[in-house]
Design a protein around this motif. Sequence first.
Motif, mmCIF file in Angstrom:
data_model
loop_
_atom_site.group_PDB
_atom_site.id
_atom_site.type_symbol
_atom_site.label_atom_id
_atom_site.label_comp_id
_atom_site.label_asym_id
_atom_site.label_seq_id
_atom_site.Cartn_x
_atom_site.Cartn_y
_atom_site.Cartn_z
ATOM 1 N N PRO A 28 0.829 -1.210 0.000
ATOM 2 C CA PRO A 28 0.000 0.000 0.000
ATOM 3 C C PRO A 28 0.862 1.259 0.000
ATOM 4 N N LEU A 29 0.645 2.102 -1.015
ATOM 5 C CA LEU A 29 1.420 3.330 -1.158
ATOM 6 C C LEU A 29 0.502 4.479 -1.562
ATOM 7 N N PRO A 30 0.738 5.659 -1.036
ATOM 8 C CA PRO A 30 -0.004 6.824 -1.529
ATOM 9 C C PRO A 30 0.308 7.043 -3.004
ATOM 10 N N LYS A 31 -0.702 7.287 -3.796
ATOM 11 C CA LYS A 31 -0.506 7.444 -5.232
ATOM 12 C C LYS A 31 0.480 8.543 -5.576
ATOM 13 N N ASP A 32 0.542 9.593 -4.745
ATOM 14 C CA ASP A 32 1.416 10.717 -5.082
ATOM 15 C C ASP A 32 2.897 10.404 -4.866
ATOM 16 N N GLU A 33 3.230 9.214 -4.293
ATOM 17 C CA GLU A 33 4.622 8.826 -4.129
ATOM 18 C C GLU A 33 5.122 7.973 -5.298
ATOM 19 N N THR A 67 12.908 5.581 0.191
ATOM 20 C CA THR A 67 11.643 4.900 0.481
ATOM 21 C C THR A 67 11.605 3.541 -0.193
#
Length: 527
Positions: A28-33, A67
């Motif tokens: 799970p990752l924030p789309k903006d990353e 990251t």
Amino acid sequence: MPVLIGEIKAHLKADRESVLRLALKRVPLPKDEIKRCEIYKTSLDARKRDNIHFVHTVYVELYDAQTEMNLCEKYSSLKYVENQTLEPQFGNVKPDGRIVVTGFGPAGMFCGLVLAEYGYKPVILERGDCVEKRTEKVNSFWNGDELDEETNVQFGEGGAGTFSDGKLTTRIKDPLCRYVLEKFCEFGAPEEILFKAKPHVGTDKLREVVKNIRERIISLGGEIRFLTRLDDLKITDGRVRTVVANNIEIKTSAVVLAVGHSARDTFEMLENKGVFMEPKPFSVGMRIEHKQRDVDFSLYGNHMDNPYLPKGEYQLSYRDKKGRACYTFCMCPGGYVVSSSSEKGGIVTNGMSEFARDGENANSAVVVSVSPEDFGKNPLDGVTFARKIEQNAFLKTNSYTSPAIKVGDFLGEVSSRFSVKPTCSRGVSYCGIDGVFPEFVTDMMKTGLRNFGNKMACFKDKGAVLTAPETRTSSPVKITRNEKGASLSVENLYPCGEGAGYAGGIMSSAVDGIKTALHIMEMYSNQ
């Protein structure tokens, strides 16, 4: 520097977006990353016919490299992969003469390309013609004209791989493989080769790629001389001083030998010059043809007509108690058997497919491993062994028409009919193959075919056709080199690629060409 997420299982109809969603559920990752997310590799799992599916690897590139590394430490299922870029080291020795590359197959092509891109302006010698004229001459031979011993399936721009399936699979796991694939795409290959587990370009598309690479090298100041065979090396004090080609001498600082596995006259010249060479194992055999539908059914069963499935292909092997192998090689789905001679009075066969792989037949080499223990331990004894088989085949038909036989007849299990229409470009003669191969080779082929019949139904077809001979599976010699890529006996001679015994196929040859270029760049400056 992407993170790889592997083992993403998806049904045959799954589109790109659904595959990427499945992968991102793992991490799970924030789309903006996320900077970029794409399918990296796709393979087919057809081991269970009631559960045929694709297995994908997805790469995710983030804006922050730290990251990415943290994710790989947290999730054991992730793999951190460096981007594939060249980082050459430049020497300070000013070249005293041209850097000469001999041969413009995959090894010589990528060696020349890298040298040109970094300002070295190599001169490349190719004994055959450019790919446009080469294609015309090959087609003329296939249509019954005389063999051109300088421009043919083996010799000419692009090397032997130009008239093949254009397979880009390889057993080597070198990071440069990705670099080569990306270069192929840059010069016109379809982008699917970047993620297919078994990528291929096809002979039709490969010719355009080859032409585009040639034009890039020339635009960067490199020089390519076609119909220019390497005739001689003038060596003094352990160094090549000049190269002789078409009676023209070229002063040289380094020579790359990327001459391919069929340059037998060049091997003879090198032996006469005292260049250290050794005999090496290779393989000989025949081409087998089945109907592509029979191959598909053997692999997929009732799913064979599913439009989402690729053309069926296989790789089979058998090894006896003494260690001798019989195996399939260079399998061409939807392809053709092609006459591939490069010497008058000898027959050679090979396989070829276009990108669509839409021919009625599939073909593959069925070959037997041979070694110096079989043919002799002098450097060129393997050449003599293979040439004798080719000449024996020519004597069977007294022409370039290839000798052929039904599988059943070959195995002594007589069949009543041919189930396959042969595709060999110069035609076949149903005269059998008695006397073409040594007995130990034919015996091992029979054993191997019976074994393969227990693995795939199509190999039980006694009406399938065998066409002889296949003798150019790999080089029969090794031009031994040191850790700097140079010949053991000539310090500025760089044996390279398949002909030198250091590669097998387009991908590994291209990688070896790049590494050879890097070795030369470590020694010489580009000024």
